[in-house]
Design a protein around this motif. Structure first.
Motif, short mmCIF file in Angstrom:
data_model
loop_
_atom_site.label_atom_id
_atom_site.label_comp_id
_atom_site.label_asym_id
_atom_site.label_seq_id
_atom_site.Cartn_x
_atom_site.Cartn_y
_atom_site.Cartn_z
N PRO A 145 0.79 -1.24 0.00
CA PRO A 145 0.00 0.00 0.00
C PRO A 145 0.82 1.28 0.00
N CYS A 146 2.09 1.21 0.37
CA CYS A 146 2.93 2.42 0.35
C CYS A 146 3.58 2.65 -1.01
N PHE A 147 3.60 1.63 -1.83
CA PHE A 147 4.24 1.74 -3.14
C PHE A 147 3.23 1.86 -4.27
N ASP A 148 2.03 1.34 -4.08
CA ASP A 148 0.99 1.40 -5.10
C ASP A 148 -0.26 2.03 -4.50
N PRO A 149 -0.71 3.18 -5.00
CA PRO A 149 -1.88 3.86 -4.39
C PRO A 149 -3.15 3.03 -4.45
N ASN A 150 -3.27 2.13 -5.42
CA ASN A 150 -4.46 1.29 -5.48
C ASN A 150 -4.46 0.22 -4.39
N ALA A 151 -3.28 -0.21 -4.00
CA ALA A 151 -3.18 -1.28 -2.99
C ALA A 151 -3.66 -0.82 -1.62
N ARG A 152 -3.61 0.47 -1.35
CA ARG A 152 -4.01 0.96 -0.02
C ARG A 152 -5.47 0.66 0.30
N HIS A 153 -6.28 0.45 -0.74
CA HIS A 153 -7.70 0.16 -0.53
C HIS A 153 -7.97 -1.33 -0.39
N LEU A 154 -6.94 -2.14 -0.64
CA LEU A 154 -7.12 -3.60 -0.64
C LEU A 154 -6.32 -4.31 0.43
N GLY B 283 -3.55 -4.24 3.90
CA GLY B 283 -3.03 -3.55 5.06
C GLY B 283 -1.55 -3.80 5.23
N ARG B 284 -0.97 -3.08 6.19
CA ARG B 284 0.44 -3.28 6.53
C ARG B 284 0.56 -3.22 8.05
N ILE B 285 1.64 -3.78 8.55
CA ILE B 285 1.91 -3.72 9.98
C ILE B 285 3.39 -3.45 10.17
N HIS B 286 3.70 -2.53 11.06
CA HIS B 286 5.08 -2.23 11.42
C HIS B 286 5.39 -2.91 12.75
N LEU B 287 6.47 -3.63 12.80
CA LEU B 287 6.90 -4.30 14.02
C LEU B 287 8.01 -3.46 14.66
N PRO B 288 7.74 -2.80 15.79
CA PRO B 288 8.72 -1.88 16.39
C PRO B 288 9.75 -2.60 17.23
N VAL B 289 10.76 -3.12 16.57
CA VAL B 289 11.80 -3.90 17.26
C VAL B 289 13.14 -3.16 17.29
N ALA B 290 13.18 -1.94 16.76
CA ALA B 290 14.45 -1.23 16.57
C ALA B 290 14.42 0.14 17.26
N PRO B 291 14.68 0.22 18.55
CA PRO B 291 14.56 1.50 19.26
C PRO B 291 15.73 2.46 19.06
N ILE C 200 -6.91 -10.65 13.44
CA ILE C 200 -7.85 -9.53 13.47
C ILE C 200 -8.07 -8.96 12.08
N GLN C 201 -6.97 -8.82 11.32
CA GLN C 201 -7.05 -8.19 10.00
C GLN C 201 -6.27 -9.04 9.01
N PRO C 202 -6.87 -10.07 8.46
CA PRO C 202 -6.15 -11.01 7.60
C PRO C 202 -5.70 -10.43 6.27
N ASN C 203 -6.17 -9.23 5.90
CA ASN C 203 -5.72 -8.66 4.63
C ASN C 203 -4.42 -7.88 4.79
N ILE C 204 -3.77 -7.99 5.94
CA ILE C 204 -2.43 -7.42 6.07
C ILE C 204 -1.49 -8.21 5.17
N PRO D 226 5.91 -17.58 4.81
CA PRO D 226 6.79 -17.56 3.63
C PRO D 226 6.29 -16.69 2.49
N ASN D 227 5.00 -16.35 2.45
CA ASN D 227 4.47 -15.60 1.31
C ASN D 227 4.17 -14.14 1.62
N ILE D 228 4.39 -13.71 2.84
CA ILE D 228 4.08 -12.33 3.18
C ILE D 228 5.18 -11.41 2.66
N LEU D 229 4.81 -10.17 2.30
CA LEU D 229 5.81 -9.20 1.85
C LEU D 229 6.58 -8.65 3.05
N LEU D 230 7.89 -8.51 2.88
CA LEU D 230 8.74 -7.93 3.91
C LEU D 230 9.35 -6.64 3.39
#
Length: 422
Positions: free
Chosen positions: A12-21, A23-31, A74-78, A108-112
């Motif tokens: 969704p951050c790279f393609d404006p159309n993807a933002r409607h389809l 989700g994304r999640i940020h994992l805050p592991v780097a303080p 909760i949000q499987p479309n992430i 194995p198939n999720i985008l990183l």
């Protein structure tokens, strides 16, 4: 494995159309961060601010994977898992790379993707490619060190601090090397440039030209968000005309992203939409998740007036009660005197050392600074009210901390600087 075009179309951050389809999640592991930008204040635990550098908690890699599993329920479309701080992923390379490995193994198939200033990413690019990290964002604010010197206060490399033009030149060198190496591996690269009026707003099109020539795929010209307490805090946000000019001039060299929402380091869900209420507090709860082997930190500390209730702020506690789980029963094995008040952040570092054999400390309230410092040292801070035993159950019996009554008082006016109430 997804094709490059499919991967691009699902982010969704790279393609404006993807933002409607998707989700994304940020994992805050780097303080930690290795560059101090003049627009950045990495405030933790601030629910009212939505900007980079802010997170309600910091997770360890194993906690991050458990949190991700719950979030996907909760949000499987992430579709995208990213690491974007709250510092820089490659100022925390051990945590970042372990998290990416664990996520890739389980999903194995999720985008990183990762977002970095580029200073420390170089040695890890080969492994990023091997883990099929498909998207990387590099924040490049100048390709002229004289201009960069006005954007960055300092940078730290190999324990050496650099400032001024020297620092900006070193950062630029590392960024250009990283961009070339990422593209050599076929990784999609987005360039973030912060539009700072009067500093780099007329220079950003040159950033666009140079990075496009090196293969960057897309650019995000991000308006400055002035943050109180930073060198750029007194500046105004760039007006609409300035933003439009920068993007139009940069567009002649590289495709522009115009739908950025300046996400927090712990953002989850659909881009630009309010986070699901089901996520509220969940990140904090998973930051309390204990490792199966607690032998290196066998104890839990508590701040209490009388030894039964958790009823003292972290900063007001003069002593800490230290509890162990002995043959299935809780025992207070000692009382430790807290470091003296005052001394700023050093007090919290001394407190972390005092509690170095404790996996957690139970308090009635805590400020963002001590929480961060103790958390980085491996001491989780649980703010709660009620019986000490209930807090001990969280860490010794793996009880769900969401069942606890949590402290909801106002933040300490001292700001957690070492001499106030928290």
């Amino acid at each position: 494995m997804l094709s490059d075009s499919d991967a691009f179309a699902m982010h969704p951050c790279f393609d404006p159309n993807a933002r409607h389809l998707y989700g994304r999640i940020h994992l805050p592991v780097a303080p930690k961060c290795n560059v101090q930008c003049n627009y950045c204040n990495r405030k933790f635990d601030c629910a009212s601010e939505s900007r980079p550098g802010v997170s309600s908690a910091v997770l360890k890699p194993f906690q991050a994977v458990a949190y991700l599993e719950a979030a996907l329920a909760i949000q499987p479309n992430i579709a995208v898992v990213g690491i974007a701080g709250p510092g820089d992923p490659f100022a925390n390379p051990t945590e970042t790379m372990e998290t990416l490995r664990l996520v890739r193994e389980k999903y194995p198939n999720i985008l990183l993707c990762v977002s970095s200033n580029g200073l420390g990413i170089g040695p890890y690019i080969d492994e990023l490619a091997a883990l099929d990290v498909s998207h990387v964002t590099l924040t490049i604010n100048a390709i002229d060190p004289e201009i960069g010197a006005n954007v960055y206060a300092w940078l730290r490399e190999d324990k050496v601090v650099h400032r001024g033009v020297e620092a900006a030149a070193l950062l630029l060198e590392k960024q250009m090397e990283a961009l070339k190496a990422l593209k050599k591996h076929g990784i999609t690269v987005k360039i973030n440039s912060i539009i700072v009026p009067g500093v780099n707003d007329r220079h950003i099109p040159e950033v666009a030209r140079v990075t496009a020539e090196l293969g960057a795929d897309i650019m995000n010209c991000v308006p400055l968000m002035p943050v109180e307490g930073t060198p750029f805090g007194a500046l105004s946000e760039p007006d609409g005309g300035t933003i439009a000019r920068v993007r139009i001039q940069s567009r002649q060299y590289i495709h522009q992203m115009a739908h950025c929402t300046r996400c927090r380091a712990d953002a989850a869900g659909m881009l630009g939409e309010a986070q699901s209420p089901e996520f509220d507090g969940m990140l904090r709860e998973y930051s309390l998740l204990g490792e199966l082997d607690g032998s290196s930190r066998p104890y839990v500390a508590a701040a209490s007036h009388e030894g039964l209730l958790v009823n003292q702020h972290l900063g007001e506690a003069e002593t800490f009660l230290i509890f162990d789980d002995v043959d299935g029963k809780y025992a207070c094995i000692e009382r430790r005197k807290a470091p003296p008040k005052g001394g700023g952040e050093q007090r919290w570092r001394d407190m972390a050392a005092l509690l170095s054999d404790c996996r957690a400390v139970l308090v009635s309230a805590v400020g963002s600074v001590p929480r961060e410092i103790l958390g980085q040292a491996g001491v989780q801070v649980l703010d709660m009210s009620g019986m000490i035993q209930d807090g001990l159950d969280v860490f010794f019996r793996k009880e769900d901390p969401r069942a606890l009554k949590r402290h909801s008082g106002k933040a300490c006016p001292g700001g957690g600087a070492g001499g106030g109430c928290d």
